[in-house]
Design a protein around this motif. Structure first.
Motif, PDB file in Angstrom:
ATOM      1  N   SER A   1       0.833  -1.201   0.000  1.00  0.00           N
ATOM      2  CA  SER A   1       0.000   0.000   0.000  1.00  0.00           C
ATOM      3  C   SER A   1       0.870   1.254   0.000  1.00  0.00           C
ATOM      4  CB  SER A   1      -0.917  -0.011   1.222  1.00  0.00           C
ATOM      5  OG  SER A   1      -1.676   1.165   1.289  1.00  0.00           O
ATOM      6  N   ASN A   2       1.963   1.243   0.776  1.00  0.00           N
ATOM      7  CA  ASN A   2       2.874   2.397   0.821  1.00  0.00           C
ATOM      8  C   ASN A   2       3.521   2.628  -0.540  1.00  0.00           C
ATOM      9  OD1 ASN A   2       2.383   3.014   3.468  1.00  0.00           O
ATOM     10  ND2 ASN A   2       4.103   1.838   4.267  1.00  0.00           N
ATOM     11  N   ARG A   3       3.901   1.552  -1.229  1.00  0.00           N
ATOM     12  CA  ARG A   3       4.505   1.679  -2.550  1.00  0.00           C
ATOM     13  C   ARG A   3       3.528   2.305  -3.546  1.00  0.00           C
ATOM     14  NH1 ARG A   3       7.157  -4.159  -3.447  1.00  0.00           N
ATOM     15  NH2 ARG A   3       8.503  -4.127  -1.608  1.00  0.00           N
ATOM     16  N   ILE A   4       2.278   1.894  -3.440  1.00  0.00           N
ATOM     17  CA  ILE A   4       1.262   2.447  -4.339  1.00  0.00           C
ATOM     18  C   ILE A   4       1.115   3.947  -4.094  1.00  0.00           C
ATOM     19  CG2 ILE A   4      -1.205   2.472  -4.878  1.00  0.00           C
ATOM     20  CD1 ILE A   4      -1.187  -0.561  -4.387  1.00  0.00           C
ATOM     21  N   PHE A   5       1.032   4.323  -2.809  1.00  0.00           N
ATOM     22  CA  PHE A   5       0.892   5.746  -2.493  1.00  0.00           C
ATOM     23  C   PHE A   5       2.148   6.542  -2.862  1.00  0.00           C
ATOM     24  CE2 PHE A   5      -2.459   4.349   0.618  1.00  0.00           C
ATOM     25  CZ  PHE A   5      -3.508   4.908  -0.084  1.00  0.00           C
ATOM     26  N   ASP A   6       3.326   5.942  -2.662  1.00  0.00           N
ATOM     27  CA  ASP A   6       4.570   6.603  -3.070  1.00  0.00           C
ATOM     28  C   ASP A   6       4.594   6.815  -4.581  1.00  0.00           C
ATOM     29  OD1 ASP A   6       5.500   6.761  -0.485  1.00  0.00           O
ATOM     30  OD2 ASP A   6       6.849   5.018  -0.645  1.00  0.00           O
ATOM     31  N   GLY A   7       4.217   5.795  -5.306  1.00  0.00           N
ATOM     32  CA  GLY A   7       4.168   5.900  -6.762  1.00  0.00           C
ATOM     33  C   GLY A   7       3.157   6.944  -7.209  1.00  0.00           C
ATOM     34  N   LEU A   8       2.009   6.929  -6.568  1.00  0.00           N
ATOM     35  CA  LEU A   8       0.972   7.916  -6.889  1.00  0.00           C
ATOM     36  C   LEU A   8       1.450   9.335  -6.579  1.00  0.00           C
ATOM     37  CD1 LEU A   8      -1.908   8.385  -7.858  1.00  0.00           C
ATOM     38  CD2 LEU A   8      -2.678   8.061  -5.512  1.00  0.00           C
ATOM     39  N   GLY A   9       2.154   9.490  -5.479  1.00  0.00           N
ATOM     40  CA  GLY A   9       2.707  10.799  -5.112  1.00  0.00           C
ATOM     41  C   GLY A   9       3.728  11.277  -6.128  1.00  0.00           C
TER      42      GLY A   9
ATOM     43  N   VAL B   1       3.897  10.387  -9.311  1.00  0.00           N
ATOM     44  CA  VAL B   1       3.178  10.711 -10.544  1.00  0.00           C
ATOM     45  C   VAL B   1       2.507  12.080 -10.426  1.00  0.00           C
ATOM     46  CG1 VAL B   1       1.178  10.067 -11.965  1.00  0.00           C
ATOM     47  CG2 VAL B   1       2.831   8.335 -11.270  1.00  0.00           C
ATOM     48  N   MET B   2       1.930  12.365  -9.276  1.00  0.00           N
ATOM     49  CA  MET B   2       1.269  13.658  -9.076  1.00  0.00           C
ATOM     50  C   MET B   2       2.287  14.798  -9.098  1.00  0.00           C
ATOM     51  SD  MET B   2      -1.679  12.668  -6.323  1.00  0.00           S
ATOM     52  CE  MET B   2      -2.396  14.279  -6.282  1.00  0.00           C
ATOM     53  N   ASN B   3       3.455  14.591  -8.480  1.00  0.00           N
ATOM     54  CA  ASN B   3       4.495  15.625  -8.498  1.00  0.00           C
ATOM     55  C   ASN B   3       4.993  15.874  -9.920  1.00  0.00           C
ATOM     56  OD1 ASN B   3       4.550  16.286  -5.791  1.00  0.00           O
ATOM     57  ND2 ASN B   3       6.090  14.751  -5.284  1.00  0.00           N
ATOM     58  N   GLU B   4       5.197  14.825 -10.680  1.00  0.00           N
ATOM     59  CA  GLU B   4       5.635  14.972 -12.062  1.00  0.00           C
ATOM     60  C   GLU B   4       4.566  15.687 -12.895  1.00  0.00           C
ATOM     61  OE1 GLU B   4       6.708  11.108 -13.471  1.00  0.00           O
ATOM     62  OE2 GLU B   4       8.360  10.914 -12.052  1.00  0.00           O
ATOM     63  N   ALA B   5       3.318  15.343 -12.657  1.00  0.00           N
ATOM     64  CA  ALA B   5       2.220  15.998 -13.388  1.00  0.00           C
ATOM     65  C   ALA B   5       2.162  17.486 -13.047  1.00  0.00           C
ATOM     66  CB  ALA B   5       0.885  15.331 -13.069  1.00  0.00           C
ATOM     67  N   ALA B   6       2.399  17.812 -11.785  1.00  0.00           N
ATOM     68  CA  ALA B   6       2.403  19.227 -11.380  1.00  0.00           C
ATOM     69  C   ALA B   6       3.557  19.956 -12.063  1.00  0.00           C
ATOM     70  CB  ALA B   6       2.501  19.352  -9.864  1.00  0.00           C
ATOM     71  N   GLY B   7       4.707  19.315 -12.156  1.00  0.00           N
ATOM     72  CA  GLY B   7       5.849  19.925 -12.838  1.00  0.00           C
ATOM     73  C   GLY B   7       5.568  20.146 -14.313  1.00  0.00           C
ATOM     74  N   VAL B   8       4.955  19.170 -14.950  1.00  0.00           N
ATOM     75  CA  VAL B   8       4.607  19.296 -16.371  1.00  0.00           C
ATOM     76  C   VAL B   8       3.576  20.416 -16.554  1.00  0.00           C
ATOM     77  CG1 VAL B   8       3.453  18.143 -18.295  1.00  0.00           C
ATOM     78  CG2 VAL B   8       5.191  16.919 -16.974  1.00  0.00           C
ATOM     79  N   ALA B   9       2.601  20.469 -15.675  1.00  0.00           N
ATOM     80  CA  ALA B   9       1.570  21.514 -15.771  1.00  0.00           C
ATOM     81  C   ALA B   9       2.196  22.896 -15.603  1.00  0.00           C
ATOM     82  CB  ALA B   9       0.484  21.290 -14.727  1.00  0.00           C
ATOM     83  N   ASP B  10       3.151  23.030 -14.700  1.00  0.00           N
ATOM     84  CA  ASP B  10       3.816  24.314 -14.510  1.00  0.00           C
ATOM     85  C   ASP B  10       4.616  24.685 -15.757  1.00  0.00           C
ATOM     86  OD1 ASP B  10       4.514  26.576 -12.823  1.00  0.00           O
ATOM     87  OD2 ASP B  10       6.543  25.714 -12.788  1.00  0.00           O
TER      88      ASP B  10
END
Length: 83
Positions: free
Chosen positions: A4-12, A14-23
């Motif tokens: 479960s921690n790995r899934i949340f780490d991976g999701l985090g 992906v979200m950080n990368e998406a925020a960087g791309v959006a910026d």
């Protein structure tokens, strides 16, 4: 639990990368919009503020000179009518 921690780490991540791309996309759009706006303004052949202010001052001075000349002309016309 560990899975479960790995899934949340991976999701985090992906979200950080998406925020960087959006910026990055936001900055790119701002750059394109600014350059297009600058091009449009330059194509409109607008007068510069400094030129406008200088011309306005010149017109104001000339207007004052015209009023003074009108007053002199009226005074001269008044003197001639008394003669």
């Amino acid at each position: 639990m560990n899975q479960s921690n790995r899934i949340f780490d991976g999701l985090g991540r992906v979200m950080n990368e998406a925020a960087g791309v959006a910026d990055g996309v936001r900055r790119e759009v701002e750059t394109v919009v600014k350059s297009q706006a600058t091009r449009i303004v330059n194509d409109m052949d607008l007068v510069k503020r400094e030129d406008f202010d200088a011309l306005r001052e010149l017109v104001q001075v000339q207007g004052e000179e015209i009023e003074a000349l009108r007053a002199q002309l009226a005074a001269l016309a008044g003197d001639k009518s008394k003669s």
